[in-house]
Design a protein around this motif. Sequence first.
Motif, PDB file in Angstrom:
ATOM      1  N   LYS A  85       0.734  -0.998  -0.164  1.00 18.99           N
ATOM      2  CA  LYS A  85      -0.094  -0.070   0.120  1.00 18.99           C
ATOM      3  C   LYS A  85       0.685   1.065  -0.032  1.00 18.99           C
ATOM      4  N   LEU A 101      -7.857  -3.911   8.204  1.00 21.23           N
ATOM      5  CA  LEU A 101      -7.823  -4.599   6.955  1.00 21.23           C
ATOM      6  C   LEU A 101      -7.218  -3.916   5.725  1.00 21.23           C
ATOM      7  N   TRP A 109      -1.930  -8.303   7.331  1.00 22.66           N
ATOM      8  CA  TRP A 109      -3.128  -8.314   6.540  1.00 22.66           C
ATOM      9  C   TRP A 109      -3.935  -9.687   6.122  1.00 22.66           C
ATOM     10  N   ARG A 113      -7.764 -10.606   7.089  1.00 25.21           N
ATOM     11  CA  ARG A 113      -8.680 -10.874   5.828  1.00 25.21           C
ATOM     12  C   ARG A 113      -9.402 -12.144   6.026  1.00 25.21           C
ATOM     13  N   ILE A 165     -24.939  -0.812   7.599  1.00 26.84           N
ATOM     14  CA  ILE A 165     -23.533  -1.352   7.979  1.00 26.84           C
ATOM     15  C   ILE A 165     -23.639  -1.552   9.432  1.00 26.84           C
ATOM     16  N   ALA A 274     -15.042   2.254   5.200  1.00 26.79           N
ATOM     17  CA  ALA A 274     -15.239   1.660   3.942  1.00 26.79           C
ATOM     18  C   ALA A 274     -16.471   1.068   3.634  1.00 26.79           C
ATOM     19  N   GLY A 275     -17.262   0.563   4.331  1.00 27.98           N
ATOM     20  CA  GLY A 275     -18.513  -0.059   4.268  1.00 27.98           C
ATOM     21  C   GLY A 275     -19.664   0.630   3.895  1.00 27.98           C
ATOM     22  N   THR A 278     -18.363   4.374   0.616  1.00 34.40           N
ATOM     23  CA  THR A 278     -18.490   4.338  -0.966  1.00 34.40           C
ATOM     24  C   THR A 278     -19.737   3.820  -1.616  1.00 34.40           C
ATOM     25  N   THR A 279     -20.243   3.246  -0.941  1.00 32.05           N
ATOM     26  CA  THR A 279     -21.734   2.599  -1.518  1.00 32.05           C
ATOM     27  C   THR A 279     -22.616   3.916  -1.578  1.00 32.05           C
ATOM     28  N   ARG A 343       0.139   2.374  -4.975  1.00 27.62           N
ATOM     29  CA  ARG A 343       0.958   1.173  -4.206  1.00 27.62           C
ATOM     30  C   ARG A 343       2.504   1.966  -4.266  1.00 27.62           C
ATOM     31  N   PRO A 402     -13.804  -0.613 -10.171  1.00 28.65           N
ATOM     32  CA  PRO A 402     -14.328   0.203  -9.140  1.00 28.65           C
ATOM     33  C   PRO A 402     -13.920  -0.467  -8.163  1.00 28.65           C
ATOM     34  N   PHE A 403     -13.712  -1.767  -7.845  1.00 30.04           N
ATOM     35  CA  PHE A 403     -13.501  -2.457  -6.548  1.00 30.04           C
ATOM     36  C   PHE A 403     -12.166  -3.119  -6.435  1.00 30.04           C
ATOM     37  N   ARG A 408      -6.038  -7.758  -3.219  1.00 30.17           N
ATOM     38  CA  ARG A 408      -6.630  -6.839  -2.198  1.00 30.17           C
ATOM     39  C   ARG A 408      -8.051  -6.226  -2.752  1.00 30.17           C
ATOM     40  N   CYS A 410     -11.755  -5.463  -3.018  1.00 24.84           N
ATOM     41  CA  CYS A 410     -12.782  -5.030  -2.153  1.00 24.84           C
ATOM     42  C   CYS A 410     -13.402  -6.407  -1.521  1.00 24.84           C
TER      43      CYS A 410
HETATM   44  C1  HEM Z   1     -19.503   0.878  -3.924  1.00 18.62           C
HETATM   45  C2  HEM Z   1     -19.033   0.604  -2.909  1.00 18.62           C
HETATM   46  C3  HEM Z   1     -17.579   0.396  -2.538  1.00 18.62           C
HETATM   47  C4  HEM Z   1     -16.516   0.619  -3.348  1.00 18.62           C
HETATM   48  C5  HEM Z   1     -16.397   1.316  -4.831  1.00 18.62           C
HETATM   49  C6  HEM Z   1     -15.242  -0.117  -2.864  1.00 18.62           C
HETATM   50  C7  HEM Z   1     -13.998  -0.012  -3.439  1.00 18.62           C
HETATM   51  C8  HEM Z   1     -12.900  -0.554  -3.137  1.00 18.62           C
HETATM   52  C9  HEM Z   1     -11.682  -0.573  -3.512  1.00 18.62           C
HETATM   53  C10 HEM Z   1     -11.306  -0.149  -4.744  1.00 18.62           C
HETATM   54  C11 HEM Z   1     -10.882  -1.421  -2.608  1.00 18.62           C
HETATM   55  C12 HEM Z   1      -9.325  -1.870  -2.858  1.00 18.62           C
HETATM   56  C13 HEM Z   1      -8.204  -0.508  -2.406  1.00 18.62           C
HETATM   57  C14 HEM Z   1      -6.949  -1.087  -2.974  1.00 18.62           C
HETATM   58  O1  HEM Z   1      -6.564  -2.004  -3.451  1.00 18.62           O
HETATM   59  O2  HEM Z   1      -6.123  -0.526  -2.504  1.00 18.62           O
HETATM   60  C15 HEM Z   1     -11.591  -1.637  -1.491  1.00 18.62           C
HETATM   61  C16 HEM Z   1     -11.007  -2.326  -0.412  1.00 18.62           C
HETATM   62  C17 HEM Z   1     -11.902  -2.748   0.910  1.00 18.62           C
HETATM   63  N1  HEM Z   1     -13.220  -2.415   0.958  1.00 18.62           N
HETATM   64 FE1  HEM Z   1     -14.360  -1.702  -0.407  1.00 18.62          FE
HETATM   65  N2  HEM Z   1     -15.614  -0.738  -1.656  1.00 18.62           N
HETATM   66  C18 HEM Z   1     -17.072  -0.455  -1.624  1.00 18.62           C
HETATM   67  C19 HEM Z   1     -17.850  -1.167  -0.689  1.00 18.62           C
HETATM   68  C20 HEM Z   1     -17.287  -1.825   0.413  1.00 18.62           C
HETATM   69  C21 HEM Z   1     -18.042  -2.261   1.583  1.00 18.62           C
HETATM   70  C22 HEM Z   1     -19.672  -2.296   1.529  1.00 18.62           C
HETATM   71  C23 HEM Z   1     -17.268  -2.872   2.493  1.00 18.62           C
HETATM   72  C24 HEM Z   1     -17.568  -3.575   3.859  1.00 18.62           C
HETATM   73  C25 HEM Z   1     -18.744  -3.787   4.105  1.00 18.62           C
HETATM   74  C26 HEM Z   1     -16.034  -2.644   2.141  1.00 18.62           C
HETATM   75  C27 HEM Z   1     -14.823  -2.881   2.725  1.00 18.62           C
HETATM   76  C28 HEM Z   1     -13.493  -3.010   2.175  1.00 18.62           C
HETATM   77  C29 HEM Z   1     -12.335  -3.301   2.896  1.00 18.62           C
HETATM   78  C30 HEM Z   1     -12.397  -3.916   4.388  1.00 18.62           C
HETATM   79  C31 HEM Z   1     -11.178  -3.150   1.883  1.00 18.62           C
HETATM   80  C32 HEM Z   1      -9.720  -3.737   2.170  1.00 18.62           C
HETATM   81  C33 HEM Z   1      -9.868  -5.054   1.654  1.00 18.62           C
HETATM   82  C34 HEM Z   1      -8.353  -5.665   1.701  1.00 18.62           C
HETATM   83  O3  HEM Z   1      -7.312  -5.163   1.551  1.00 18.62           O
HETATM   84  O4  HEM Z   1      -8.182  -6.934   1.963  1.00 18.62           O
HETATM   85  N3  HEM Z   1     -16.118  -2.001   0.902  1.00 18.62           N
HETATM   86  N4  HEM Z   1     -12.882  -1.264  -1.729  1.00 18.62           N
END
Ligand code: HEM
Length: 463
Positions: A85, A101, A109, A113, A165, A274-275, A278-279, A343, A402-403, A408, A410
């Motif tokens: 990161k 996380l 991590w 996870r 959430i 994060a949860g 974004t949504t 990164r 987007p995710f 890593r 989402c």
């Molecule tokens: C539209 C909704 C969402 C978007 C656009 C989104 C986007 C992202 C992205 C791009 C990452 C990766 C970041 C990276 O690689 O540096 C990420 C990681 C993460 N997101 Fe989401 N997210 C969303 C919803 C959620 C929800 C609903 C949750 C939990 C309930 C969540 C929890 C997390 C967590 C904990 C990580 C870190 C995962 C890891 O590194 O193992 N996100 N998200």
Amino acid sequence: MTQPARPPIAPSRPAHPIRVVPPPRPLSVPGLLRAVIRNPIEAWPQVVYEEPVYRRRLAGRDTVFITDPELVRLVLVDHADSFGKADAMLRALQPALGDGLLTADGERWRWQRRAGSPIFRHERILGFLPEMIAAAERTRDAWLARDGATIEVAHEMMRTTFDIIVETMLSGRRGIPVEAVERSITEYLDSTSWNVAYALIGAPRWTPYPGRKRAERARDYLRAEVLRVVAERRAAEEKRPDLIGLLLEASDPETGRAMSDRELADNLLTFITAGHETTALALTWTFYLLDLYPEIADRVRAEIEAVTGGGSLAPEHVGRLAYTRQVLQEAMRLYPPAPIIARDALEEVTVGDVHIPARASVLLPVYAMHRHVRIWDEPDRFDPDRFAPEAVKARHRYAYLPFGAGPRICIGMSFALLEAAAILAVLLPAIRLRAATAEPPSLKLRITLRPGAGLPMRVAARR
Ligand code: HEM
């Protein structure tokens, strides 16, 4: 294809979705720093939207922007272990999220996870649908009671997804004050672009900046709130199978130890922020776009009506809302809630034909990838048919991020997609939202992509 016709709402309101206008040429270092502090996305030059790779040297360090989908795959998947990161992101987020996380790397991590994953299994997420629908219905009823009033859509969506959430991850641990949490998150995020700018020039972490005290107060408030939840759950006799329950039970596979209160707080705050934010932003931008394209809004309503038979939305309906999901996906293409993935190279590595020295900053500018002229036809046009199954199959898997992707990716992706579709399917049949001002929203990157001054819209009941 021509732009769909649309009756103007106000004479000065553009009929095209807003976009960031990039600087035509790379900025000088002082100009770049000013842009990063104001709005980092305005610092990305035009070339980032046109070329597969763009590199620049700053303070003795290489910054490499990568937008080519195949190279993105190599960075996020094949060579994932060569990257950590980014320091800039960690400086911005770790004061609040610690080593949770989102911000941890390596073994730390990995076990977190593994500990959190069971709650995101498909069947488990489907089980959350009744709570998601109920929260959306509360928002719908509150809006119907305010027919004709102007609401701030980003705030309304934050409240709705926050409810969800807390209900799903914390077993409905009510009493966390949403307004104060939302304000604190905004105040905290507001300071993050200073951290990013300082990281670019290698300034030490303690370097002062305007608003630092306010950001620290916001962080202290957020951490105190989650520590209170942790203390309550540790004291409670009853075990619950929610996220806190899972994290309380988890043990580090190497040492066998359980999570400390601090680690629990890091993760709870990570999942809460994060949860929901974004949504909420994905939905906010979707409402903005559906107002600009009423014929697409009508098509979504027709699908919802066909699937529900005009009755209430039931959990089993949500998976059948294929076009609704396409609309959300296209909204997240134009306005990705997480518009950059960053990164740092942990070692020297070559991806494709791109040489990346150790310590280089590697930026995947998702917002620019999603509007890249080599990937998308008429990139600024809102067209949910881009996500029809055949169109998706014809495109590179890593053109749309987007995710994120790779290890890593989402963890909440499926949760978010289901939740957003359920919320739209409850709200759209009952309500129409129209822009309340002639002024279009502005785009502001503060880790997430927000409408700079919110999104005021007028509520009109449909039945
Ligand atoms: C539209 C909704 C969402 C978007 C656009 C989104 C986007 C992202 C992205 C791009 C990452 C990766 C970041 C990276 O690689 O540096 C990420 C990681 C993460 N997101 Fe989401 N997210 C969303 C919803 C959620 C929800 C609903 C949750 C939990 C309930 C969540 C929890 C997390 C967590 C904990 C990580 C870190 C995962 C890891 O590194 O193992 N996100 N998200």
